[in-house]
Design an enzyme around this catalytic site. Structure first.
Site, PDB file in Angstrom:
ATOM      1  N   HIS A 139     -90.988 -13.788  30.978  1.00 57.32           N
ATOM      2  CA  HIS A 139     -91.742 -13.690  29.720  1.00 57.32           C
ATOM      3  C   HIS A 139     -92.578 -12.412  29.684  1.00 57.32           C
ATOM      4  O   HIS A 139     -92.527 -11.652  28.706  1.00 57.32           O
ATOM      5  CB  HIS A 139     -92.644 -14.927  29.580  1.00 57.32           C
ATOM      6  CG  HIS A 139     -93.525 -14.921  28.376  1.00 57.32           C
ATOM      7  ND1 HIS A 139     -93.400 -15.849  27.369  1.00 57.32           N
ATOM      8  CD2 HIS A 139     -94.560 -14.120  28.006  1.00 57.32           C
ATOM      9  CE1 HIS A 139     -94.313 -15.598  26.433  1.00 57.32           C
ATOM     10  NE2 HIS A 139     -95.030 -14.559  26.802  1.00 57.32           N
ATOM     11  N   GLU A 140     -93.341 -12.184  30.740  1.00 58.94           N
ATOM     12  CA  GLU A 140     -94.218 -11.005  30.762  1.00 58.94           C
ATOM     13  C   GLU A 140     -93.413  -9.717  30.897  1.00 58.94           C
ATOM     14  O   GLU A 140     -93.724  -8.713  30.259  1.00 58.94           O
ATOM     15  CB  GLU A 140     -95.264 -11.131  31.870  1.00 58.94           C
ATOM     16  CG  GLU A 140     -96.178 -12.346  31.744  1.00 58.94           C
ATOM     17  CD  GLU A 140     -96.847 -12.512  30.389  1.00 58.94           C
ATOM     18  OE1 GLU A 140     -97.060 -11.505  29.681  1.00 58.94           O
ATOM     19  OE2 GLU A 140     -97.164 -13.661  30.026  1.00 58.94           O
ATOM     20  N   HIS A 155     -92.084  -8.545  27.619  1.00 57.40           N
ATOM     21  CA  HIS A 155     -93.042  -7.779  26.813  1.00 57.40           C
ATOM     22  C   HIS A 155     -92.975  -6.290  27.172  1.00 57.40           C
ATOM     23  O   HIS A 155     -92.977  -5.427  26.291  1.00 57.40           O
ATOM     24  CB  HIS A 155     -94.473  -8.284  27.022  1.00 57.40           C
ATOM     25  CG  HIS A 155     -94.779  -9.569  26.321  1.00 57.40           C
ATOM     26  ND1 HIS A 155     -94.708  -9.723  24.955  1.00 57.40           N
ATOM     27  CD2 HIS A 155     -95.169 -10.779  26.810  1.00 57.40           C
ATOM     28  CE1 HIS A 155     -95.045 -10.953  24.627  1.00 57.40           C
ATOM     29  NE2 HIS A 155     -95.331 -11.624  25.738  1.00 57.40           N
TER      30      HIS A 155
END
Length: 166
Positions: free
Chosen positions: A74-75, A78
């Site tokens: 998820h990170e 980004h």
């Protein structure tokens, strides 16, 4: 620097995801710096300009597999999204594309981890129809007359009951 077994797992997952992204986008992405100093209820946070991921060590220790399989991709998504598409919405279509099509991970914007151990103090507030736990930050804003909060159902202003929940 020596790494814990947990940190080795994070680095391995980062490497795997980076290799997938490198191949998919036909370019080399720099490996981000990872730190474990994030506090509060957030599981992780990506710092786009710094190419850095901060993880919540307490939540990581309590939910290792979820961190490896969900939070790390998820990170990283980004960071990849920022490097490929520039300035876009944090959980917009470009980020969803990286999560689902590149990493093959469901694009969830929030975690469902148990947060009791990192929650902090909460205070009970009520209206005519229900009670709400407010964080210490929100409670202090009420005490200092900087903010008021309303019930989501009846729209009545919430009142402190005098009870600290945790």
């Amino acid at each position: 620097m020596s790494y814990t077994p947990q940190q080795h797992r994070v680095n391995k997952k980062l490497g795997e995801c980076l290799a997938i992204a490198n191949q998919h986008f036909s370019r080399e992405f720099p490996c981000p710096t990872v730190t474990y100093k994030l506090r509060g209820k957030a599981a992780g946070k990506a710092y786009l300009q710094l190419n850095e991921i901060k993880l919540n060590q307490v939540l990581f220790s309590e939910n290792e597999d979820a961190f490896i399989n969900e939070v790390v991709p998820h990170e990283l998504a980004h960071l990849i999204t920022h490097q490929v598409f520039g300035r876009v919405r944090p959980h917009g279509n470009e980020w969803k594309y990286v999560m689902e099509k590149v990493f093959n991970v469901p694009a969830r914007t929030t975690h469902s981890l148990e947060i009791t151990s990192v929650q902090g103090k909460t205070f009970e507030y009520r209206c005519d129809c229900t009670t709400y736990p407010l964080s210490i930050r929100r409670h202090n804003k009420v005490i200092r007359n900087q903010s008021t909060y309303r019930c989501q159902q009846c729209q009545q202003t919430l009142a402190f009951t005098g009870l600290q929940l945790s």
